[in-house]
Design a protein around this motif. Sequence first.
Motif, mmCIF file in Angstrom:
data_model
loop_
_atom_site.group_PDB
_atom_site.id
_atom_site.type_symbol
_atom_site.label_atom_id
_atom_site.label_comp_id
_atom_site.label_asym_id
_atom_site.label_seq_id
_atom_site.Cartn_x
_atom_site.Cartn_y
_atom_site.Cartn_z
ATOM 1 N N LEU A 32 -9.429 -3.295 -3.360
ATOM 2 C CA LEU A 32 -10.526 -3.260 -4.322
ATOM 3 C C LEU A 32 -10.136 -2.483 -5.574
ATOM 4 N N LEU A 33 -9.318 -1.448 -5.403
ATOM 5 C CA LEU A 33 -8.874 -0.634 -6.537
ATOM 6 C C LEU A 33 -7.659 -1.229 -7.231
ATOM 7 N N MET A 34 -7.047 -2.248 -6.594
ATOM 8 C CA MET A 34 -5.774 -2.806 -7.054
ATOM 9 C C MET A 34 -4.781 -1.681 -7.272
ATOM 10 N N ASP A 35 -4.665 -0.838 -6.266
ATOM 11 C CA ASP A 35 -3.809 0.342 -6.298
ATOM 12 C C ASP A 35 -2.352 -0.065 -6.491
ATOM 13 N N GLN A 36 -1.664 0.557 -7.440
ATOM 14 C CA GLN A 36 -0.277 0.245 -7.730
ATOM 15 C C GLN A 36 0.530 1.533 -7.807
ATOM 16 N N ASP A 37 1.761 1.378 -8.265
ATOM 17 C CA ASP A 37 2.623 2.548 -8.414
ATOM 18 C C ASP A 37 2.226 3.403 -9.599
ATOM 19 N N GLU A 38 1.227 2.964 -10.360
ATOM 20 C CA GLU A 38 0.708 3.791 -11.439
ATOM 21 C C GLU A 38 -0.327 4.742 -10.848
ATOM 22 N N PHE A 39 -0.375 5.979 -11.364
ATOM 23 C CA PHE A 39 -1.335 6.942 -10.834
ATOM 24 C C PHE A 39 -2.650 6.781 -11.593
ATOM 25 N N ARG A 40 -3.467 5.872 -11.121
ATOM 26 C CA ARG A 40 -4.754 5.637 -11.746
ATOM 27 C C ARG A 40 -5.767 5.317 -10.664
ATOM 28 N N GLY A 41 -7.053 5.416 -11.010
ATOM 29 C CA GLY A 41 -8.082 5.226 -10.004
ATOM 30 C C GLY A 41 -8.273 6.486 -9.195
ATOM 31 N N GLN A 42 -9.450 6.620 -8.585
ATOM 32 C CA GLN A 42 -9.747 7.830 -7.830
ATOM 33 C C GLN A 42 -10.423 7.486 -6.501
ATOM 34 N N VAL A 43 -10.021 8.178 -5.475
ATOM 35 C CA VAL A 43 -10.696 8.128 -4.176
ATOM 36 C C VAL A 43 -11.183 9.536 -3.886
ATOM 37 N N ILE A 44 -12.490 9.676 -3.713
ATOM 38 C CA ILE A 44 -13.106 10.996 -3.558
ATOM 39 C C ILE A 44 -13.724 11.097 -2.168
ATOM 40 N N PHE A 45 -13.267 12.050 -1.386
ATOM 41 C CA PHE A 45 -13.798 12.281 -0.045
ATOM 42 C C PHE A 45 -14.863 13.367 -0.111
#
Length: 635
Positions: A293-306
């Motif tokens: 859903l975040l399209m997580d890649q090798d770039e440090f972007r997006g946040q996951v907050i616990f």
Amino acid sequence: MLVRERTRIDEVIREVVALKPAGGGSLKGLCPFHDERSPSFHVTPAKGYFHCFGCQEGGDAIDFVRKIDHLSFAEAVEKLAARTGTTLRYEEGGSAQPDRLKGVRTRLVEAHKAAAAFYVEQLRTPEAQIGRDFLTERDFDSAAAQRFGVGFAPVGWDGVTKHLRTKGFTDQELTTGGLAVAGKRGPYDRFRGRLVWPIRDLSGDVVGFGARRLREDDEGPKYLNTPETPLYKKSQVLYGVDLARKEISRRQQAVIVEGYTDVMAAHLAGVETAVATCGTAFGVDHIKVLRRLLMDQDEFRGQVIFTFDGDAAGKKAALKAFNEDQRFVTQTFVAIDPNGMDPCDIRMKEGDEAVRDLVAKRIPMFEFAIRATLADYDLETAEGRVAGLRAAAPMLASIRDHALRPEYTRLLAGWLGIEPREVSEAVKRAKPVTGASSATNQQRRSSARARDDGESGAAEQTPAQAGPKWERPDRSSTATAVEREALKCAMQIPQHVDSWYASVEPQAFTSDVHVAVHEAMASAGSPGSVADGREWIESVLAACPDDVVRSYVREFAVDPLHTKNDDDEGLRTYGAAVIARLLEMDATRRTVELKGRLQRTNPVEDGAEYNKLFADLLALEQYRRQLRELALGNE
């Protein structure tokens, strides 16, 4: 097929994967069928196909639904038909019998949908007053209950069982789906006298329920969830993901809370990216869902907050998440209320703004984990500081972003009251934190070894690897690159290359599988013989000798062309240049072969043959030069 024609493949896939433009009308994202860190999954909406260049999975919308939901062909068609409003005709012996012929998953989804509606109705009954009071005490009104589909399971033993029987569902279906439990005297309701939350998958189908204990005489667990079923896999579902997925993709943020009421409170307070696990700890499979859903890649972007409770159990959960964090490339954070309250309590006592503030005041996961670890040591003593350094150093060694290490080295030195040099030396000596992710990687490596040793069947292999008949083309070869691009042009812009492609013969290809694709196209007619792009692809697929060749056809139909000129003239020029380059390479090989024959021919003893070969060579050289000019864009 009407269902396939009416289905927008990109809309279906967007429910599971975040897609972004890839050029040439294609979209790309992270493949849902294998674990990856950069997007190799491509979708071409105009042609209705997807293909992953990593694991070689591909196909149309029906194939995607079958693979992602583990459905039969009929079940996938049923699901898409319901989505598009298409009426299906089920025939057996000339008569329609839809209920009996529907797939197992489709029937279970319908049973859960009917059960969810039943529970919602029951929440309005006098018996459910205890449930309504529970919601009211937590500041959830009837509108909130309706928004999240909250319902009530009556106290009786077979309320939902009887109701679903009247809807045509069998006892076997109810027990298989986890809605009922098999007893000596027949099935009885799994959930009784509890508030019930429907748990939905990414597409919005109800796949299970979570039920909260309300009565003191209820001796069951505080929360009772659906057991593992063909629909419900607790390690792969996130409560609220159906409501949050669009905001997660849009905001590039996911907030992980601990319970159903926390998800409700967060969403109502404006934190609409909140989701929760369902009766299990946050794990690897949950990460896979969020990364897509975040399209997580090798770039440090997006946040996951616990968000975790501030007690010892909450800190333990956060530290476990830290171990899993190495599987995230996104930045991960922790938000813990200093008073130990969860989002539901915060909203109830302090209001919506306080919930938003909780998320806004998040701290990086690394900082929290290191501080939580140091809290176990007496840093006022030399022994405590040394022990704290030894415990924290592996955490710094595990930070994947090497640019962050110096900053955390400085912070850790400050927290311990020692020189940064001492911390740096300790980090160099330390082994990185392993955690569950390393165990998963080890398991993956073991599985790979098992396949290499012949312990797994062909089902474990990708289509392009499976067939002994075909060898994978050398992707580093210039010839392979040109052949692939030529076949892609023939599949994607047939109307622009038809006249040029007619000159291509099988010997122009150096790869057997490329020859097979070319021959399948020849059997289907010609690139320009079919006006509709999808019909052309279907014709070629039907002419393929096996699944491996079909996999390549789908790949060539989806992989974006290497040109930015997407107007008709630009595509015509590009296609002609690519085909010319293919023909030129073929002519070059033939020239080399002809020169060899000429050298082997004696001009005195066989003058006629020598003169013929020489004339052929001159003509071929001229033809090759013309192709070279065209390949360079000079018509």
